[in-house]
Design a protein around this motif. Structure first.
Motif, PDB file in Angstrom:
ATOM      1  N   MET A  20       0.452  -1.461   0.538  1.00  0.00           N
ATOM      2  CA  MET A  20       0.105  -0.127   0.179  1.00  0.00           C
ATOM      3  C   MET A  20       1.026   1.309   0.264  1.00  0.00           C
ATOM      4  O   MET A  20       0.386   2.474  -0.306  1.00  0.00           O
ATOM      5  CB  MET A  20      -1.210  -0.141   1.422  1.00  0.00           C
ATOM      6  CG  MET A  20      -2.092  -0.800   0.753  1.00  0.00           C
ATOM      7  SD  MET A  20      -3.225  -1.405   2.610  1.00  0.00           S
ATOM      8  CE  MET A  20      -3.988   0.557   2.950  1.00  0.00           C
ATOM      9  N   ILE A  24       2.574   4.925  -2.889  1.00  0.00           N
ATOM     10  CA  ILE A  24       3.836   7.368  -2.692  1.00  0.00           C
ATOM     11  C   ILE A  24       4.805   7.002  -2.048  1.00  0.00           C
ATOM     12  O   ILE A  24       5.117   8.241  -2.466  1.00  0.00           O
ATOM     13  CB  ILE A  24       2.490   6.958  -0.954  1.00  0.00           C
ATOM     14  CG1 ILE A  24       1.533   7.342  -1.569  1.00  0.00           C
ATOM     15  CG2 ILE A  24       2.953   8.335  -1.342  1.00  0.00           C
ATOM     16  CD1 ILE A  24       0.424   6.769  -0.806  1.00  0.00           C
ATOM     17  N   PHE A  62      -1.908   9.324  -3.864  1.00  0.00           N
ATOM     18  CA  PHE A  62      -2.908   8.674  -3.235  1.00  0.00           C
ATOM     19  C   PHE A  62      -4.292   8.829  -3.699  1.00  0.00           C
ATOM     20  O   PHE A  62      -4.752   7.856  -3.471  1.00  0.00           O
ATOM     21  CB  PHE A  62      -2.584   9.337  -2.293  1.00  0.00           C
ATOM     22  CG  PHE A  62      -3.622   9.066  -0.576  1.00  0.00           C
ATOM     23  CD1 PHE A  62      -2.949   8.103  -0.376  1.00  0.00           C
ATOM     24  CD2 PHE A  62      -5.039  10.048  -0.350  1.00  0.00           C
ATOM     25  CE1 PHE A  62      -3.712   7.217   0.513  1.00  0.00           C
ATOM     26  CE2 PHE A  62      -6.232   8.820  -0.046  1.00  0.00           C
ATOM     27  CZ  PHE A  62      -5.119   8.039   0.961  1.00  0.00           C
ATOM     28  N   TRP A  63      -4.552  10.053  -3.955  1.00  0.00           N
ATOM     29  CA  TRP A  63      -5.558   9.596  -5.258  1.00  0.00           C
ATOM     30  C   TRP A  63      -5.770   9.079  -6.424  1.00  0.00           C
ATOM     31  O   TRP A  63      -7.343   8.407  -6.187  1.00  0.00           O
ATOM     32  CB  TRP A  63      -5.920  11.092  -5.247  1.00  0.00           C
ATOM     33  CG  TRP A  63      -8.096  11.476  -5.758  1.00  0.00           C
ATOM     34  CD1 TRP A  63      -8.375  11.889  -5.780  1.00  0.00           C
ATOM     35  CD2 TRP A  63      -7.462  11.449  -7.320  1.00  0.00           C
ATOM     36  NE1 TRP A  63      -9.785  11.645  -6.322  1.00  0.00           N
ATOM     37  CE2 TRP A  63     -10.099  11.786  -7.722  1.00  0.00           C
ATOM     38  CE3 TRP A  63      -6.210  11.177  -8.372  1.00  0.00           C
ATOM     39  CZ2 TRP A  63      -9.845  12.427  -8.357  1.00  0.00           C
ATOM     40  CZ3 TRP A  63      -7.930  11.757  -9.551  1.00  0.00           C
ATOM     41  CH2 TRP A  63      -8.935  12.224  -9.930  1.00  0.00           C
ATOM     42  N   THR A  65      -4.205   5.734  -6.374  1.00  0.00           N
ATOM     43  CA  THR A  65      -4.534   4.460  -5.894  1.00  0.00           C
ATOM     44  C   THR A  65      -5.049   4.555  -4.588  1.00  0.00           C
ATOM     45  O   THR A  65      -5.094   3.158  -3.874  1.00  0.00           O
ATOM     46  CB  THR A  65      -2.893   4.319  -5.224  1.00  0.00           C
ATOM     47  OG1 THR A  65      -2.416   5.455  -4.072  1.00  0.00           O
ATOM     48  CG2 THR A  65      -2.577   4.332  -6.546  1.00  0.00           C
ATOM     49  N   ALA A  66      -6.320   5.117  -4.284  1.00  0.00           N
ATOM     50  CA  ALA A  66      -6.942   4.854  -3.200  1.00  0.00           C
ATOM     51  C   ALA A  66      -7.824   3.759  -3.112  1.00  0.00           C
ATOM     52  O   ALA A  66      -7.898   2.981  -1.966  1.00  0.00           O
ATOM     53  CB  ALA A  66      -7.539   6.134  -2.514  1.00  0.00           C
ATOM     54  N   GLY A  67      -8.082   3.923  -4.412  1.00  0.00           N
ATOM     55  CA  GLY A  67      -9.152   2.105  -4.942  1.00  0.00           C
ATOM     56  C   GLY A  67      -8.218   1.077  -4.144  1.00  0.00           C
ATOM     57  O   GLY A  67      -8.745  -0.666  -4.017  1.00  0.00           O
ATOM     58  N   MET A  69      -5.756   0.442  -2.549  1.00  0.00           N
ATOM     59  CA  MET A  69      -5.622   0.188  -1.171  1.00  0.00           C
ATOM     60  C   MET A  69      -6.353   0.005  -0.465  1.00  0.00           C
ATOM     61  O   MET A  69      -6.450  -1.498   0.494  1.00  0.00           O
ATOM     62  CB  MET A  69      -5.266   1.661  -0.294  1.00  0.00           C
ATOM     63  CG  MET A  69      -3.493   2.797  -1.345  1.00  0.00           C
ATOM     64  SD  MET A  69      -2.761   3.804  -0.128  1.00  0.00           S
ATOM     65  CE  MET A  69      -1.992   5.049  -1.610  1.00  0.00           C
ATOM     66  N   ALA A  70      -8.112   0.303  -0.645  1.00  0.00           N
ATOM     67  CA  ALA A  70      -8.560  -0.490  -0.069  1.00  0.00           C
ATOM     68  C   ALA A  70      -9.184  -1.026  -0.787  1.00  0.00           C
ATOM     69  O   ALA A  70      -9.194  -2.658   0.403  1.00  0.00           O
ATOM     70  CB  ALA A  70     -10.231   0.482  -0.062  1.00  0.00           C
TER      71      ALA A  70
END
Length: 87
Positions: A20, A24, A62-63, A65-67, A69-70
């Motif tokens: 995760m 970043i 981050f924006w 790859t947020a999906g 990561m979730a």
């Protein structure tokens, strides 16, 4: 829960956290290298110049790859954590 279960859970948690954080960290490294190269080429040694572009790159990555990561975190809990407590 045995000692082997705890070690397996910790190993999986560290692997998930590393996966995760990798996008970043890599983006921040590349942005830092690019900014450092530009500073070296132009002889501008302003410390605050590196902060804002790196922060913007980190926020964008981050924006984006947020999906991922979730999904990674949800998969970790579904496959590693929940079976240990509900079996």
């Amino acid at each position: 829960m045995t000692e082997a279960d705890v070690l397996t859970l910790l190993r999986a948690a560290l692997r998930t956290a590393s996966l995760m954080a990798a996008p970043i960290l890599i983006a921040a490294l590349l942005a830092g290298l690019a900014i450092g190269l530009m500073q070296a080429l132009t002889s501008i040694q302003e410390l605050t110049l590196t902060f804002v572009p790196k922060l913007l790159v980190i926020i964008i990555v981050f924006w984006l790859t947020a999906g991922f990561m979730a999904v990674s975190l949800l998969g970790f809990f579904e496959t590693k954590v929940l079976p240990l407590f509900f079996s």
